[in-house]
Structure formats: C-alpha cells, structure tokens
Design a protein around this motif. Structure first.
Motif, PDB file in Angstrom:
ATOM      1  N   LEU A 132      11.033  -5.897   6.987  1.00  0.00           N
ATOM      2  CA  LEU A 132      10.526  -7.277   7.010  1.00  0.00           C
ATOM      3  C   LEU A 132       9.037  -7.285   7.321  1.00  0.00           C
ATOM      4  O   LEU A 132       8.260  -8.011   6.705  1.00  0.00           O
ATOM      5  CB  LEU A 132      11.263  -8.105   8.073  1.00  0.00           C
ATOM      6  CG  LEU A 132      12.647  -8.614   7.731  1.00  0.00           C
ATOM      7  CD1 LEU A 132      13.221  -9.369   8.926  1.00  0.00           C
ATOM      8  CD2 LEU A 132      12.599  -9.524   6.518  1.00  0.00           C
ATOM      9  N   MET A 133       8.656  -6.452   8.287  1.00  0.00           N
ATOM     10  CA  MET A 133       7.239  -6.378   8.668  1.00  0.00           C
ATOM     11  C   MET A 133       6.403  -5.821   7.530  1.00  0.00           C
ATOM     12  O   MET A 133       5.270  -6.252   7.308  1.00  0.00           O
ATOM     13  CB  MET A 133       7.074  -5.459   9.883  1.00  0.00           C
ATOM     14  CG  MET A 133       7.575  -6.037  11.162  1.00  0.00           C
ATOM     15  SD  MET A 133       7.320  -4.842  12.469  1.00  0.00           S
ATOM     16  CE  MET A 133       7.115  -5.927  13.852  1.00  0.00           C
TER      17      MET A 133
ATOM     18  N   ILE B 215       0.851  -1.189   0.000  1.00  0.00           N
ATOM     19  CA  ILE B 215       0.000   0.000   0.000  1.00  0.00           C
ATOM     20  C   ILE B 215       0.895   1.251   0.000  1.00  0.00           C
ATOM     21  O   ILE B 215       1.864   1.317   0.763  1.00  0.00           O
ATOM     22  CB  ILE B 215      -0.919  -0.008   1.237  1.00  0.00           C
ATOM     23  CG1 ILE B 215      -1.863  -1.205   1.136  1.00  0.00           C
ATOM     24  CG2 ILE B 215      -1.703   1.291   1.369  1.00  0.00           C
ATOM     25  CD1 ILE B 215      -2.632  -1.488   2.378  1.00  0.00           C
TER      26      ILE B 215
ATOM     27  N   HIS C 110      12.673  -0.212  18.545  1.00  0.00           N
ATOM     28  CA  HIS C 110      11.699  -1.103  17.907  1.00  0.00           C
ATOM     29  C   HIS C 110      10.881  -1.855  18.969  1.00  0.00           C
ATOM     30  O   HIS C 110       9.742  -2.228  18.744  1.00  0.00           O
ATOM     31  CB  HIS C 110      12.450  -2.085  16.997  1.00  0.00           C
ATOM     32  CG  HIS C 110      11.554  -2.868  16.087  1.00  0.00           C
ATOM     33  ND1 HIS C 110      10.634  -2.282  15.263  1.00  0.00           N
ATOM     34  CD2 HIS C 110      11.433  -4.211  15.882  1.00  0.00           C
ATOM     35  CE1 HIS C 110       9.985  -3.224  14.578  1.00  0.00           C
ATOM     36  NE2 HIS C 110      10.455  -4.394  14.944  1.00  0.00           N
TER      37      HIS C 110
ATOM     38  N   ARG D  30       6.012   6.127  11.526  1.00  0.00           N
ATOM     39  CA  ARG D  30       7.169   5.589  12.245  1.00  0.00           C
ATOM     40  C   ARG D  30       8.469   6.160  11.700  1.00  0.00           C
ATOM     41  O   ARG D  30       8.622   6.330  10.481  1.00  0.00           O
ATOM     42  CB  ARG D  30       7.255   4.058  12.075  1.00  0.00           C
ATOM     43  CG  ARG D  30       6.111   3.291  12.672  1.00  0.00           C
ATOM     44  CD  ARG D  30       6.145   3.235  14.172  1.00  0.00           C
ATOM     45  NE  ARG D  30       7.239   2.440  14.697  1.00  0.00           N
ATOM     46  CZ  ARG D  30       7.536   2.351  15.996  1.00  0.00           C
ATOM     47  NH1 ARG D  30       6.836   3.018  16.873  1.00  0.00           N
ATOM     48  NH2 ARG D  30       8.535   1.601  16.407  1.00  0.00           N
TER      49      ARG D  30
ATOM     50  N   TYR E 177       5.443  -5.679  24.312  1.00  0.00           N
ATOM     51  CA  TYR E 177       5.830  -6.168  22.989  1.00  0.00           C
ATOM     52  C   TYR E 177       5.769  -5.030  21.970  1.00  0.00           C
ATOM     53  O   TYR E 177       4.713  -4.432  21.786  1.00  0.00           O
ATOM     54  CB  TYR E 177       4.885  -7.290  22.549  1.00  0.00           C
ATOM     55  CG  TYR E 177       5.575  -8.404  21.815  1.00  0.00           C
ATOM     56  CD1 TYR E 177       6.019  -8.226  20.518  1.00  0.00           C
ATOM     57  CD2 TYR E 177       5.798  -9.621  22.428  1.00  0.00           C
ATOM     58  CE1 TYR E 177       6.660  -9.240  19.842  1.00  0.00           C
ATOM     59  CE2 TYR E 177       6.434 -10.650  21.761  1.00  0.00           C
ATOM     60  CZ  TYR E 177       6.857 -10.449  20.465  1.00  0.00           C
ATOM     61  OH  TYR E 177       7.491 -11.453  19.794  1.00  0.00           O
ATOM     62  N   TYR E 178       6.876  -4.682  21.342  1.00  0.00           N
ATOM     63  CA  TYR E 178       6.973  -3.564  20.391  1.00  0.00           C
ATOM     64  C   TYR E 178       6.607  -2.223  21.021  1.00  0.00           C
ATOM     65  O   TYR E 178       6.230  -1.296  20.303  1.00  0.00           O
ATOM     66  CB  TYR E 178       6.084  -3.802  19.156  1.00  0.00           C
ATOM     67  CG  TYR E 178       6.505  -4.959  18.298  1.00  0.00           C
ATOM     68  CD1 TYR E 178       7.835  -5.126  17.901  1.00  0.00           C
ATOM     69  CD2 TYR E 178       5.579  -5.897  17.851  1.00  0.00           C
ATOM     70  CE1 TYR E 178       8.221  -6.197  17.118  1.00  0.00           C
ATOM     71  CE2 TYR E 178       5.957  -6.969  17.059  1.00  0.00           C
ATOM     72  CZ  TYR E 178       7.281  -7.103  16.700  1.00  0.00           C
ATOM     73  OH  TYR E 178       7.659  -8.172  15.914  1.00  0.00           O
TER      74      TYR E 178
ATOM     75  N   PRO F  25      -0.243   5.813  15.215  1.00  0.00           N
ATOM     76  CA  PRO F  25       0.835   4.844  15.461  1.00  0.00           C
ATOM     77  C   PRO F  25       1.478   4.298  14.185  1.00  0.00           C
ATOM     78  O   PRO F  25       2.538   3.680  14.242  1.00  0.00           O
ATOM     79  CB  PRO F  25       0.137   3.725  16.237  1.00  0.00           C
ATOM     80  CG  PRO F  25      -1.312   3.883  15.958  1.00  0.00           C
ATOM     81  CD  PRO F  25      -1.553   5.329  15.655  1.00  0.00           C
TER      82      PRO F  25
ATOM     83  N   LEU G 116      11.778  -3.181  10.358  1.00  0.00           N
ATOM     84  CA  LEU G 116      10.522  -2.618   9.844  1.00  0.00           C
ATOM     85  C   LEU G 116      10.227  -3.088   8.415  1.00  0.00           C
ATOM     86  O   LEU G 116       9.083  -3.363   8.062  1.00  0.00           O
ATOM     87  CB  LEU G 116      10.625  -1.091   9.883  1.00  0.00           C
ATOM     88  CG  LEU G 116       9.368  -0.314  10.268  1.00  0.00           C
ATOM     89  CD1 LEU G 116       8.732  -0.840  11.538  1.00  0.00           C
ATOM     90  CD2 LEU G 116       9.677   1.169  10.410  1.00  0.00           C
TER      91      LEU G 116
ATOM     92  N   ALA H 103       5.985  -8.392   4.755  1.00  0.00           N
ATOM     93  CA  ALA H 103       5.042  -9.437   5.151  1.00  0.00           C
ATOM     94  C   ALA H 103       3.608  -8.913   5.209  1.00  0.00           C
ATOM     95  O   ALA H 103       2.675  -9.693   5.323  1.00  0.00           O
ATOM     96  CB  ALA H 103       5.433  -9.999   6.512  1.00  0.00           C
ATOM     97  N   GLY H 104       3.461  -7.598   5.154  1.00  0.00           N
ATOM     98  CA  GLY H 104       2.125  -7.006   5.243  1.00  0.00           C
ATOM     99  C   GLY H 104       1.659  -6.809   6.665  1.00  0.00           C
ATOM    100  O   GLY H 104       0.528  -6.420   6.922  1.00  0.00           O
ATOM    101  N   LEU H 105       2.555  -7.083   7.603  1.00  0.00           N
ATOM    102  CA  LEU H 105       2.195  -6.971   9.022  1.00  0.00           C
ATOM    103  C   LEU H 105       2.123  -5.504   9.459  1.00  0.00           C
ATOM    104  O   LEU H 105       1.360  -5.145  10.347  1.00  0.00           O
ATOM    105  CB  LEU H 105       3.245  -7.714   9.853  1.00  0.00           C
ATOM    106  CG  LEU H 105       2.860  -8.201  11.234  1.00  0.00           C
ATOM    107  CD1 LEU H 105       1.676  -9.144  11.183  1.00  0.00           C
ATOM    108  CD2 LEU H 105       4.050  -8.913  11.895  1.00  0.00           C
ATOM    109  N   PHE H 106       2.938  -4.665   8.821  1.00  0.00           N
ATOM    110  CA  PHE H 106       2.928  -3.238   9.155  1.00  0.00           C
ATOM    111  C   PHE H 106       2.685  -2.433   7.885  1.00  0.00           C
ATOM    112  O   PHE H 106       3.393  -2.614   6.889  1.00  0.00           O
ATOM    113  CB  PHE H 106       4.268  -2.833   9.791  1.00  0.00           C
ATOM    114  CG  PHE H 106       4.396  -1.360  10.035  1.00  0.00           C
ATOM    115  CD1 PHE H 106       3.439  -0.675  10.786  1.00  0.00           C
ATOM    116  CD2 PHE H 106       5.468  -0.644   9.524  1.00  0.00           C
ATOM    117  CE1 PHE H 106       3.554   0.688  10.997  1.00  0.00           C
ATOM    118  CE2 PHE H 106       5.581   0.720   9.747  1.00  0.00           C
ATOM    119  CZ  PHE H 106       4.627   1.388  10.489  1.00  0.00           C
ATOM    120  N   GLN H 107       1.682  -1.567   7.938  1.00  0.00           N
ATOM    121  CA  GLN H 107       1.378  -0.690   6.796  1.00  0.00           C
ATOM    122  C   GLN H 107       1.445   0.755   7.260  1.00  0.00           C
ATOM    123  O   GLN H 107       0.524   1.250   7.900  1.00  0.00           O
ATOM    124  CB  GLN H 107      -0.015  -1.010   6.255  1.00  0.00           C
ATOM    125  CG  GLN H 107      -0.075  -2.348   5.550  1.00  0.00           C
ATOM    126  CD  GLN H 107      -1.257  -3.178   5.972  1.00  0.00           C
ATOM    127  OE1 GLN H 107      -2.240  -2.660   6.450  1.00  0.00           O
ATOM    128  NE2 GLN H 107      -1.152  -4.474   5.805  1.00  0.00           N
TER     129      GLN H 107
END
Lengths: 286, 155
Positions: A37-38, A2, A118, A27, A156-157, A24, A35, A41-45
């Motif tokens: 990698l995340m 995205i 992180h 970043r 966590y994070y 949030p 970041l 993977a689509g874990l962080f947008q």
C-alpha cells in the motif's frame, strides 16, 4: 513505480545477509499487505525488497513447548493464528483479536512477523502481546537475541529490531490458571478500518481481587505503550466496576494521544478511558 | 495539524530577529532543508527532505515571508509538492520573539500544516507523530546557531 531489486532467499541466513544496516530502504517483505500500500501510494520507495515467501520450517510453525509456552513463527499468516486450536487453547485472546483484525483477505496473506515488525501503532496484536508478556526472537549476523514485547516498539514505524535483523518468532508464556486477557478496540470510520484506539488487558485475579494487571494501549499513541499508572490503580483492588473506573481515569491522564482523521486528542483520550474500562471488564470475566 | 513549542535563547532580541529574518540562515536550522535560493520578491525555493523510520520523503517548496514585524514577529507561507508522490503541502509558520531577560529571548514557533492527496491520506499520521520532534529540533538548532554567531561577534 521506481524500479527496485527483488530478492527471494531460500534460507533465513541468506535473507539476513541481504539486509543492509546502512540503508533503511532495504526492507524484508512477507505478506506485503502494508508495504505494498505504501509503495503504491509512493510513500515508500525501496532500493531492495527481500521476499521471505520461500522460507520454511519453524518460521511457519505454531507449537507449544514443554513449559507450556506458545511459539508463533514469524511467517505464520494471521488467519492461521485465528483458526489454530493451539492458539485458541493457550492464548484465546489472540484468536479472538484476529477475528476482527482487518478483513479475511488481509489475514490470509499478512503474517505475524510483518504485523509486528512493521511498527505501525495501529496494529491490533502488539498491545495484546505486551499485555501477555510475550517476547520476540530476533536473528541477525551477530546471532539471536530476545526482546520483550514491551520494549519492541520504539516509535512510529520503528521497532527495536536492527536493520540487519529479522523477527523469527514470538513466544507467549504459559498463562497461570488465575489469569485471563482481552483486547478491545474502537474503529471510528468503519468496522474493518484501522482502530482509533486499541486496549489490551491481562489480569491475574483471586477471589474477586486483582492480584496483578498489565494494560497496554495502541493506535491512539505513537507506539503501543504500557499504562503504568492505570496498572497501579487496579492492583490489589476488587473486580468491581468502581475499581475499573479508577484505572480508566488514570489511563486517560497518562496517555498522550495523537490527533488524526480518526479523532482529536481529546476524543481519543476519552476513548482510552472508555476502552480501558471495557478491556478490564472483559478480561476479568473471561 | 498544529505544532508549537518554545525555547530560550541567550541572545538579545534584536540579534535573534536579525538572524531569523535572514531566510538563508534560518533554513539552515531546518533539518533536511537544502538548495535554498531566492526567486525574487521575497520568495525562496528549497528542497525539504525528511527521513522517518524507513520512509524518505522529499518536497519541493516555495517559502514566502508573509509578515515581518520587527522585533517580534516573522511569519512565512510554505507551499509545495512531494517528489514522487501525489499530494500537496501547505503550511503557515511563525516565530514570535519576546524579551526574557537583559540578553535573553523567548522564541515561540508555531506551524500549521495541511496535507492533501495520498500524502494526506497515508502520511498524515506519521507527520503528526514526528512534526513536534522536528519542530523541537529546529528550535534547538536555531538557539545553537544564534548563540554561536553571537560568540563569533564577541570581542
């Protein structure tokens, strides 16, 4: 992926102004090794990434002040910590830890600030920074403030840094002549994998007696934490293996490990026991 | 991943059960659960959103009541996919109700979740760390909702 906004400020003040305390997904990014990698993977947008790569000055500097405290700029790459003669002289456990932290490609790119801010509990340096009594300097729109490493990791994070603050530097106090520190870890899958358990120990000893000890565990837990019961169990005891066994037992009881692909709760508890003992032996014989 | 916990609710077991077997009421107790609508045959669709630190995750799920045994047991099967992320979520959720006093009920919740794909690889640790927290908050919301509904009914 995205689309997102990428900003490259030229000063710390400009970078801070671009942060958004209400969002949030805005970043800062330095080396970006975690970041990215995340994001892949689509874990962080993110809605906006603030690249810190153009920032210079003390953020990239390693120096020792007039009190002997070691100052590590947040944008110093981990490989520089690994190879710096100043770090090797004033905080040898940090140099040594960096040698087995991930792999050389990551260490060349990843920065100390990213590694710490992180908030991933699997990072190697946070427990060591806690054991060494380090402090973090955070800078934001309201000025700067100092946060003890022991108070920096809140989940966590999640760190104690506000969303509109940046980590500027980590300061490790000058060690006393009778102190030494060590970090040991256990990787369950491969040598350069995230650790399943990481334990740091800093001890002050005289004539075979532990005067004081700080123990911190990470990776097995939701955040890096101090092991107060284990510290109490070793304080005032001899540097014999029997005393270390007591502390290891106390650590295994007080820790609350999280199960994941690197081990069950029971397995990690046992690994904490083993590695607290090893960390104490290593620190006491450094 | 298995998460469980329990909570004491100041309400008779039958009232707690009436509330819990109503999927639309029960899902209001799950943080981030929106757009619940019935698909028929006891199946429901919903959107689950979770914010963990700077990570925001959303899942499109279907919920099916797999076992309803008045007055003690309600079980559901939840299956779905994350939005914008490769993976799958499959969960079994259960509520067990036991009388704990004249007008008190002990509710035990249990959740078994499996994650697959990228979601399982990178998201698993975060989920594990936060699942208990989410579960405990669900239990508190359930207690508050049941007790306030009971107060509304009181003469």
């Amino acid at each position: 992926m995205i689309p997102f906004d990428l900003q490259e400020p030229a000063s710390l003040a400009e970078a801070i102004a671009l942060l958004d305390p209400d969002d949030p997904s805005v970043r800062p990014v330095a080396g970006g090794t975690a970041l990215m990698l995340m994001m892949k993977a689509g874990l962080f947008q993110p809605t906006r990434l603030i690249s810190l790569r153009r920032l210079e000055g003390d953020l990239r500097r390693v120096h020792v002040d007039e009190h002997g405290d070691l100052h590590l700029g947040a944008l110093v790459p981990l490989s520089k910590l690994e190879l710096s003669p100043l770090v090797a002289e004033h905080a040898p456990a940090v140099s040594e830890t960096c040698r087995t932290l991930s792999n050389v490609r990551v260490r060349n790119v990843a920065t100390l600030g990213g590694h710490v801010a992180h908030g991933d509990p699997h990072m190697d340096l946070p427990p060591l920074l806690i054991a060494l009594g380090a402090r973090a300097r955070a800078v934001g729109p309201r000025g700067e403030r100092w946060i003890d490493a022991a108070d920096l990791f809140v989940g966590y994070y999640q760190t104690a840094l506000e969303r509109d603050e940046l980590l500027a530097e980590i300061v490790i106090p000058a060690p006393s002549p009778d102190s030494s520190a060590a970090y040991v870890k256990f990787t369950a899958l491969s040598a350069d994998d995230w650790p399943a358990v990481g334990v740091a120990a800093a001890v002050r000893r005289r004539e075979g007696v532990i005067l004081d000890a700080v123990l911190a565990v990470s990776a097995a837990t939701e955040k890096p934490i101090r092991l107060a019961a284990a510290e109490a169990a070793i304080r005032g005891k001899s540097t014999s293996s029997g005393s270390f066994d007591e502390a290891a037992e106390a650590a295994a009881h007080e820790v609350e490990p999280l199960a994941d692909i690197r081990g069950s709760t029971a397995y990690k508890r046992e690994m904490v026991r083993v590695h607290v003992r090893r960390a104490l032996i290593k620190a006491s014989h450094s | 991943m298995h998460v469980e916990g329990n909570i004491l609710i100041h309400a008779p077991q039958s009232d707690v059960f009436d509330f819990a077997e109503n999927v639309e009421l029960l899902t209001q107790c799950i943080e981030g659960c929106r757009n619940v609508h019935e698909l028929g045959d006891g199946k429901y669709a919903a959107l689950l959103e979770a914010q963990i630190a700077f990570l925001r995750m959303a899942f499109k799920v279907t919920v099916e009541l797999s076992r309803v045994e008045r007055p003690n047991t309600i079980e559901a099967h939840i299956a779905g996919t994350p939005v914008n992320l490769v993976g799958k979520i499959d969960a079994r959720a259960g509520l067990t109700l036991e009388p704990a006093g004249p007008a008190e009920t002990r509710v035990t919740y249990a959740l078994d979740v499996s994650l697959a794909g990228k979601l399982g690889g990178m998201g698993e640790s975060v989920f594990r760390a936060k699942a208990k927290e989410y579960g405990d908050r669900f239990a508190v919301h359930l207690r508050d909702a049941v007790e306030s509904k009971l107060l509304e009914k009181a003469p």
